[in-house]
Design an enzyme around this catalytic site. Structure first.
Site, PDB file in Angstrom:
ATOM      1  N   GLY A 239       0.763  -1.243   0.000  1.00 56.74           N
ATOM      2  CA  GLY A 239       0.000   0.000   0.000  1.00 56.74           C
ATOM      3  C   GLY A 239       0.786   1.281   0.000  1.00 56.74           C
ATOM      4  N   GLY A 286       3.618  -3.634  -3.697  1.00 58.24           N
ATOM      5  CA  GLY A 286       3.564  -3.764  -5.154  1.00 58.24           C
ATOM      6  C   GLY A 286       4.052  -2.473  -5.796  1.00 58.24           C
ATOM      7  N   ARG A 287       3.183  -1.463  -5.727  1.00 56.64           N
ATOM      8  CA  ARG A 287       3.461  -0.185  -6.385  1.00 56.64           C
ATOM      9  C   ARG A 287       4.813   0.417  -5.994  1.00 56.64           C
ATOM     10  NH1 ARG A 287      -0.673   3.127  -8.050  1.00 56.64           N
ATOM     11  NH2 ARG A 287      -2.048   1.953  -6.664  1.00 56.64           N
ATOM     12  N   ARG A 323      -4.868   3.278 -15.825  1.00 60.48           N
ATOM     13  CA  ARG A 323      -4.942   4.045 -14.574  1.00 60.48           C
ATOM     14  C   ARG A 323      -5.616   5.401 -14.741  1.00 60.48           C
ATOM     15  NH1 ARG A 323      -1.234   5.881 -12.023  1.00 60.48           N
ATOM     16  NH2 ARG A 323      -2.160   5.567  -9.981  1.00 60.48           N
ATOM     17  N   TYR A 327      -8.955   5.296 -12.564  1.00 57.51           N
ATOM     18  CA  TYR A 327      -8.857   5.943 -11.249  1.00 57.51           C
ATOM     19  C   TYR A 327      -8.766   7.463 -11.351  1.00 57.51           C
ATOM     20  CZ  TYR A 327      -6.953   1.272 -10.097  1.00 57.51           C
ATOM     21  OH  TYR A 327      -6.727  -0.075  -9.951  1.00 57.51           O
ATOM     22  N   CYS A 353     -11.944   3.936 -29.437  1.00 58.67           N
ATOM     23  CA  CYS A 353     -13.243   4.581 -29.631  1.00 58.67           C
ATOM     24  C   CYS A 353     -14.027   4.684 -28.331  1.00 58.67           C
ATOM     25  CB  CYS A 353     -14.039   3.818 -30.683  1.00 58.67           C
ATOM     26  SG  CYS A 353     -13.147   3.772 -32.230  1.00 58.67           S
ATOM     27  N   GLU A 354     -13.515   5.487 -27.413  1.00 57.56           N
ATOM     28  CA  GLU A 354     -14.165   5.763 -26.132  1.00 57.56           C
ATOM     29  C   GLU A 354     -13.733   7.166 -25.724  1.00 57.56           C
ATOM     30  OE1 GLU A 354     -16.021   3.714 -24.139  1.00 57.56           O
ATOM     31  OE2 GLU A 354     -15.706   1.825 -25.215  1.00 57.56           O
ATOM     32  N   TYR A 381       0.795  -1.440 -12.263  1.00 58.45           N
ATOM     33  CA  TYR A 381      -0.594  -1.445 -12.733  1.00 58.45           C
ATOM     34  C   TYR A 381      -0.707  -0.798 -14.118  1.00 58.45           C
ATOM     35  CZ  TYR A 381      -1.034  -2.587  -7.841  1.00 58.45           C
ATOM     36  OH  TYR A 381      -0.871  -3.184  -6.621  1.00 58.45           O
TER      37      TYR A 381
HETATM   38  C1  LIG Z   1      -2.710  -5.126  -4.519  1.00 59.65           C
HETATM   39  C2  LIG Z   1      -2.349  -5.743  -3.238  1.00 59.65           C
HETATM   40  C3  LIG Z   1      -1.127  -5.438  -2.634  1.00 59.65           C
HETATM   41  C4  LIG Z   1      -0.148  -4.438  -3.196  1.00 59.65           C
HETATM   42  O1  LIG Z   1      -0.610  -3.128  -3.063  1.00 59.65           O
HETATM   43  P1  LIG Z   1       0.339  -1.897  -3.459  1.00 59.65           P
HETATM   44  O2  LIG Z   1      -0.512  -0.730  -3.162  1.00 59.65           O
HETATM   45  O3  LIG Z   1       0.652  -2.028  -4.895  1.00 59.65           O
HETATM   46  O4  LIG Z   1       1.545  -1.965  -2.601  1.00 59.65           O
HETATM   47  C5  LIG Z   1      -0.807  -6.101  -1.467  1.00 59.65           C
HETATM   48  N1  LIG Z   1      -1.642  -7.008  -0.907  1.00 59.65           N
HETATM   49  C6  LIG Z   1      -2.827  -7.313  -1.463  1.00 59.65           C
HETATM   50  C7  LIG Z   1      -3.685  -8.312  -0.809  1.00 59.65           C
HETATM   51  C8  LIG Z   1      -3.219  -6.693  -2.641  1.00 59.65           C
HETATM   52  O5  LIG Z   1      -4.401  -6.996  -3.170  1.00 59.65           O
END
Ligand SMILES: *Cc1c(COP(=O)(O)O)cnc(C)c1O
Length: 425
Positions: A239, A286-287, A323, A327, A353-354, A381
């Site tokens: 997150g 992730g991000r 994205r 979002y 075409c959107e 993403y």
């Molecule tokens: C998407 C996700 C993450 C990674 O989130 P980031 O914001 O990209 O760090 C971690 N755990 C779960 C369960 C997720 O669905």
């Protein structure tokens, strides 16, 4: 320092100019920096040095095999959300034993595959899922390691599509139901209750909500221990946000600062519990591992002046990068070779075409048809959310390492897209 910088008048990835990459591989193309990737992972690894901790990269952010391979070699585990992602981990040489399986809808087949491959843990999100996993494990003569994804009801203060820790979200077990759910899990014969996890949202710029979630998990771990349910790991999820570069944006908290504060709380808690056992800490970023390691390279096809707006029509589209339209995300746009002259305000849009097919809005650019643009901070993403809408082949992906560049995914061609289809006999 960013690994995407201007050198001799052209934007480079490490030491390779994006113009040269476009000439060799065409566009649109995702371009990644190996150094950036290893640096970002290194920030987590350094902060975990000497501790019982595991960084499980949330591969849905970017699951290219080359990226997984580099992270696996750097010591990463993986957070997966499908059986397909587990097969990617294995194909990339990653360790299933360092892999955790998240997600609300795991199928019987996915559970069986994950048990066969001996993954580290299932992050279970509901009571029916506990029962299904118990049955699958029993049918294989196995016990499944489980953690419950608890929903701490913390407001992550992020976009509603990426806030996941509130009562109204589909994710996790409500905090108030967690104790009862743990009791149910502990009573099932083919499950080993080993951990607790949460993931409250994405693109969090402040770590206060994460630390608040940690406190709630700690409270629950203590309550469970009093009941004789002893957990071996605590998984705080991912997150952490990144800097997309919009004016006035708050910078994200550095990884080391966040982990420092988190470990300090955990240490204080463990020290406070008489004879408290150490607990393994798991992260699911992730991000923050991949976002700033990549850009999407695209070429301007046409400039279209309008009554109310000017459009720069590029060869990348919403199918390549969701994205912005999904979002309302703001992403930086930089000309690869900046030119002199007056700037005009453009919406950067694709050929799909959107009306929702836009990549950036109201950007002041001095550009001409044929110019290359880089959509910045597109490593997370981006490609993983790409589709084939409008029968557009997905972009190529390349990785730069110093002055070398290597294709890590070929561009898709239209024939690839309908190869699995057939007409009626
Ligand atoms: C998407 C996700 C993450 C990674 O989130 P980031 O914001 O990209 O760090 C971690 N755990 C779960 C369960 C997720 O669905």
């Amino acid at each position: 320092m960013s690994h995407f910088q201007y050198q001799n008048g052209a934007l480079h990835a490490e030491r390779v100019s994006l113009s040269a990459i476009a000439a060799q591989f065409g566009s649109p193309t995702y371009v990644y920096s190996k150094a950036a990737l290893l640096e970002n992972f290194g920030a987590y690894a350094d902060a975990c040095q000497g501790r019982d901790a595991l960084v499980c990269y949330a591969m849905k952010a970017n699951s290219n095999l080359a990226i997984l391979d580099l992270l696996a070699r750097a010591g990463a585990g993986f957070d997966i959300v499908s059986g397909g992602e587990l097969l990617r981990v294995i194909a990339a040489g990653g360790d299933p034993g360092k892999t955790i399986f998240s997600g609300v809808g795991k199928t019987v087949e996915e559970m069986r595959l994950a048990l066969e491959k001996n993954i580290l843990c299932f992050n279970v999100e509901s009571i029916p899922e506990l029962h299904r996993l118990n049955e699958v494990a029993g049918s294989m003569g196995r016990r499944a390691p489980v953690s419950l994804r608890v929903n701490p009801n913390v407001d992550a203060k992020t976009h509603p599509y990426i806030a996941t820790g509130l009562k109204a979200n589909k994710f996790g077990v409500a905090f108030d139901d967690a104790l009862q759910t743990y009791r149910s899990a502990a009573a099932l014969p083919h499950l080993d209750v080993v951990g607790i996890d949460c993931h409250i949202g994405s693109q969090l710029l402040d770590d206060a909500p994460l630390l608040e979630a940690l406190d709630k998990l700690i409270e629950l771990i203590d309550t469970l221990a009093d009941e004789g349910i002893h957990l071996h790991h605590l998984d705080i999820g991912g997150g952490l946000g990144v800097n997309y570069g919009a004016e006035g944006d708050q910078p994200p908290v550095p990884v080391g600062d966040y982990l420092g504060r988190l470990f300090a709380r955990i240490d204080a808690w463990r020290a406070g519990r008489h004879g408290g056992q150490p607990i393994k800490v798991i992260f699911e970023p992730g991000r923050s591992i991949v976002a700033d390691t990549g850009v999407l390279l695209t070429r301007i096809e046409f400039l279209k002046p309008g009554v109310e707006k000017n459009f720069a029509i590029v060869d990348a589209a919403m199918n390549d990068l969701m994205r912005p339209t999904l979002y309302q995300a703001w992403m930086g746009v930089q000309p690869v070779v900046p030119r002199e002259g007056d700037k005009l305000t453009y919406d950067v849009v694709g050929p799909v075409c959107e009306s929702g097919d836009w990549l950036a809005r109201e950007r002041d650019l001095a550009v001409a048809p044929g110019d290359l643009l880089a959509i910045m901070t597109a490593g997370a993403y981006g490609m993983t959310m790409a589709s084939n809408y409008n029968t557009r082949g997905r972009a190529a992906e390349v990785m730069v390492d110093g002055d070398r560049v290597q294709l890590i995914r070929q561009r898709e061609h239209p024939a690839d897209l309908f190869a699995l289809e057939s007409m009626l006999e």
